[in-house]
Scaffold this active site. Structure first.
Site, mmCIF file in Angstrom:
data_model
loop_
_atom_site.group_PDB
_atom_site.id
_atom_site.type_symbol
_atom_site.label_atom_id
_atom_site.label_comp_id
_atom_site.label_asym_id
_atom_site.label_seq_id
_atom_site.Cartn_x
_atom_site.Cartn_y
_atom_site.Cartn_z
ATOM 1 C CG ASN A 152 -0.354 -0.179 2.496
ATOM 2 O OD1 ASN A 152 0.806 -0.601 2.600
ATOM 3 N ND2 ASN A 152 -1.079 0.124 3.550
ATOM 4 C CD GLU A 249 4.652 -0.954 12.657
ATOM 5 O OE1 GLU A 249 3.417 -0.876 12.751
ATOM 6 O OE2 GLU A 249 5.421 -0.423 13.465
ATOM 7 C CB CYS A 283 -2.173 -1.016 8.434
ATOM 8 S SG CYS A 283 -1.069 0.369 8.709
ATOM 9 C CD GLU A 457 7.905 0.445 10.575
ATOM 10 O OE1 GLU A 457 6.870 0.764 9.990
ATOM 11 O OE2 GLU A 457 8.856 -0.147 10.010
HETATM 12 P P1 NDP Z 1 1.065 -9.760 3.253
HETATM 13 O O1 NDP Z 1 1.149 -10.153 4.671
HETATM 14 O O2 NDP Z 1 0.380 -10.655 2.301
HETATM 15 O O3 NDP Z 1 2.550 -9.550 2.668
HETATM 16 C C1 NDP Z 1 3.472 -8.685 3.288
HETATM 17 C C2 NDP Z 1 4.865 -8.996 2.752
HETATM 18 O O4 NDP Z 1 5.336 -10.234 3.284
HETATM 19 C C3 NDP Z 1 4.927 -9.147 1.238
HETATM 20 O O5 NDP Z 1 6.138 -8.591 0.770
HETATM 21 C C4 NDP Z 1 4.888 -10.647 1.079
HETATM 22 O O6 NDP Z 1 5.411 -11.066 -0.142
HETATM 23 C C5 NDP Z 1 5.746 -11.095 2.234
HETATM 24 N N1 NDP Z 1 5.554 -12.482 2.641
HETATM 25 C C6 NDP Z 1 4.473 -13.277 2.453
HETATM 26 N N2 NDP Z 1 4.675 -14.499 3.025
HETATM 27 C C7 NDP Z 1 5.903 -14.465 3.596
HETATM 28 C C8 NDP Z 1 6.674 -15.399 4.374
HETATM 29 N N3 NDP Z 1 6.210 -16.603 4.675
HETATM 30 N N4 NDP Z 1 7.874 -15.006 4.819
HETATM 31 C C9 NDP Z 1 8.349 -13.768 4.553
HETATM 32 N N5 NDP Z 1 7.676 -12.845 3.831
HETATM 33 C C10 NDP Z 1 6.460 -13.188 3.363
HETATM 34 O O7 NDP Z 1 0.438 -8.300 3.253
HETATM 35 P P2 NDP Z 1 -0.041 -7.407 2.033
HETATM 36 O O8 NDP Z 1 1.112 -7.093 1.145
HETATM 37 O O9 NDP Z 1 -1.269 -8.025 1.451
HETATM 38 O O10 NDP Z 1 -0.433 -6.046 2.798
HETATM 39 C C11 NDP Z 1 -1.618 -5.873 3.464
HETATM 40 C C12 NDP Z 1 -1.459 -6.113 4.955
HETATM 41 O O11 NDP Z 1 -0.428 -5.296 5.473
HETATM 42 C C13 NDP Z 1 -2.702 -5.744 5.729
HETATM 43 O O12 NDP Z 1 -2.990 -6.698 6.716
HETATM 44 C C14 NDP Z 1 -2.323 -4.429 6.386
HETATM 45 O O13 NDP Z 1 -3.059 -4.136 7.527
HETATM 46 C C15 NDP Z 1 -0.875 -4.627 6.642
HETATM 47 N N6 NDP Z 1 -0.213 -3.336 6.797
HETATM 48 C C16 NDP Z 1 0.242 -2.945 8.028
HETATM 49 C C17 NDP Z 1 0.808 -1.713 8.214
HETATM 50 C C18 NDP Z 1 1.347 -1.293 9.550
HETATM 51 O O14 NDP Z 1 2.187 -0.419 9.581
HETATM 52 N N7 NDP Z 1 0.897 -1.853 10.661
HETATM 53 C C19 NDP Z 1 0.930 -0.766 7.098
HETATM 54 C C20 NDP Z 1 0.481 -1.291 5.854
HETATM 55 C C21 NDP Z 1 -0.089 -2.529 5.717
HETATM 56 P P3 NDP Z 1 4.358 -11.316 -1.327
HETATM 57 O O15 NDP Z 1 3.590 -10.062 -1.471
HETATM 58 O O16 NDP Z 1 5.217 -11.585 -2.462
HETATM 59 O O17 NDP Z 1 3.514 -12.473 -0.878
#
Ligand code: NDP
Length: 483
Positions: A152, A249, A283, A457
């Protein structure tokens, strides 16, 4: 704009390619067209990045904090000078409108480099006198950090992790989400141009498997993830195997409480900012909007009126203030939640229908008469869906607001200052807002309680999470033993 990067990865100060890696197609969410093709990191690329980081980190840590800070602040200046191009790229990567990216993404990244650049020279230990003897502490870097980003805020996340990590003398290997892989490469280029040594900030692409390989590698000392709770659980567990430091996060289902004495227009603004900015893909969004019963009709009427001001369309048109969602897949997930809301008896006030035409659009969607047990009130949707719930009393609403496994954020709108602070004290959330919503300045700690995460953060608090303390005992008199 040419959105195809020179190569997929940025390692040791240079673009690097390995076409043996799985193909990643970058899709512009407004047209659905492929705007760049990249490759996921192969094991050889992962190795190359971690080796480069390991080697560069030692040299980087030997610089003084002021020297490190100087180049980070230079990077902030370059980011501001290139705000237009960086914002365009953020728009192509995510679909968020330029009217938003030009004031919220590279600018927020620049703030992080400026702030942590400014702090770098004052990262110090303490002196602890013990009579004639003493202890001093050294605040040392952790070593090689891995950052894993969500889709995002690709520029912001790359900077929010990079700035404190580098200020403390660490090296970083950052893996963006494969959905939005372009922006972090530009951050890496700018850091090199600003004078950060090669290997200190590296970007490698990949799907979850690349993230997983990074998290378990013995060369890695810390993992910082921005992502969902489901991924957070896996990454935290994998990092624990090697006792690595973590920052998590994660997601949320945050409450926004509006009392009947609130300034109605300000409260509607808070609800809009907390649900529809970035097409709801934030998020910390306050997606459970609790409205005190007496003002519910007025609130819904004013909200519907204000939503007439949404200009949904070409994200590059400066007049557009509402863009498509990041992908067809994410839009369909959200549409599924909307269908569930209707099936479970929530009243659809506005939105809810996927429009015809190009782009992964989903208009701002508001449900009223939502109850605590409905799926849309319990699960993170991560899209433009607001649930409006009714309440009578302060005590009741606080209990219901906290009745969630998440604890990322919470907000309250009221004219009663003592009630506002009571609510803030009572919320089980890492970030609370009084008469505002979703501000995220670099000076303030950001992070979650409960399932929403671990660590913070931004702010001075982030320094704690990218460094470790060593105690050094010094005896001035003679060291003696009992035998
Ligand atoms: P995901 O959890 O699907 O993915 C996050 C990242 O982790 C991606 O780069 C993903 O790669 C990677 N990933 C996935 N599986 C693994 C694994 N087993 N080991 C290591 N890395 C892995 O989240 P989204 O990208 O769909 O983002 C949305 C989510 O992020 C929402 O839940 C949102 O609330 C949260 N979020 C939290 C924030 C905060 O600051 N608290 C801010 C922004 C978002 P790939 O995409 O290639 O699967």
């Amino acid at each position: 704009m040419n959105t195809q990067p020179t190569a997929s990865h940025f390692i040791n100060g240079k673009y690097v390619e390995d076409t043996a890696g799985d193909l990643i197609e970058v899709i512009y969410p407004y047209t659905g067209q492929v705007i760049a093709k990249l490759h996921a990191a192969t094991p050889a690329i992962v190795d190359q990045a971690l080796d480069a980081a390991r080697l560069a980190q030692q040299q980087w840590a030997s610089w003084t904090g002021t020297e490190r800070g100087r180049v980070l602040r230079r990077a902030a200046d370059i980011m501001r000078e290139r705000n237009h191009d960086l914002s365009m790229l953020e728009t192509y990567d995510t679909g968020k409108p330029y009217s938003e990216t030009s004031v919220a993404d590279a600018t927020s990244g620049a703030d992080a480099f400026e702030y942590f650049g400014g702090l770098a020279g004052s990262i110090t230990g303490a002196y602890i006198p013990l009579g004639d003897n003493f202890v001093y502490t050294r605040r040392e870097p952790l070593g090689v950090c891995v950052g894993i980003g969500a889709w995002n805020y690709p520029t912001q996340i790359a900077c929010w992790k990079g700035a404190p990590a580098l200020a403390c003398g660490n090296a970083l290997v950052f893996k963006p989400s494969e959905t939005t892989p372009l922006c972090a490469l530009k951050v890496a280029e700018i850091l090199i141009e600003a004078g950060v040594p090669a290997g200190v900030y590296n970007v490698i692409q990949g799907y979850g498997a690349v993230g997983a390989a990074l998290v378990t590698d013995p060369r890695v000392d810390k993992v910082s993830l921005t992502g969902s709770v489901a991924t957070g659980r896996k990454v935290y567990a994998a990092a624990a195997e090697g006792m690595r430091h973590v920052t998590m996060e994660l997601g949320g289902k945050s409450p926004l409480v509006i009392f009947d004495d609130a300034d109605l227009d300000a409260a509607v603004s808070g609800a809009i900012l907390g649900n529809f900015y970035s097409s709801g893909q934030v998020c910390s969004n306050g997606t459970r909007v609790f409205v005190q019963k007496g003002i519910k009709p007025a609130f819904l009427a004013r909200l519907s009126e204000r939503l007439q001001g949404v200009v949904m369309g070409d994200p590059l048109d400066p007049a557009t203030n509402y863009g498509p969602m990041v992908s067809a897949a994410q839009r369909d997930i959200v549409a599924g939640f909307i269908a569930k809301g209707q099936a479970e008896g929530a009243r659809l006030v506005t939105g809810g229908t996927i429009p015809d035409g190009p782009g992964f659009f989903l208009p701002p969607t508001v449900f009223a008469d939502v109850t605590d047990d409905m799926t849309i009130a319990r699960e993170e949707i991560f899209g433009p869906v607001m649930s409006v719930l009714d309440f009578d009393t302060e005590q009741e609403v606080l209990a219901r607001a906290n009745d969630t496994p998440y604890g990322l954020a919470a907000g309250v709108f009221t004219a009663d200052i003592t009630r506002a602070h009571r609510m803030a004290a009572g919320f089980q959330a890492g970030t609370c807002y009084i008469n505002t919503y979703n501000d995220a300045p670099v000076e303030a700690p950001f992070g979650g309680m409960k399932l929403s995460g671990v660590g913070r953060e931004n702010s001075k608090a982030a320094i704690e999470h990218y460094s470790q303390i060593k105690s050094v005992y010094v005896r001035m008199d003679k060291c003696e033993a009992p035998f």
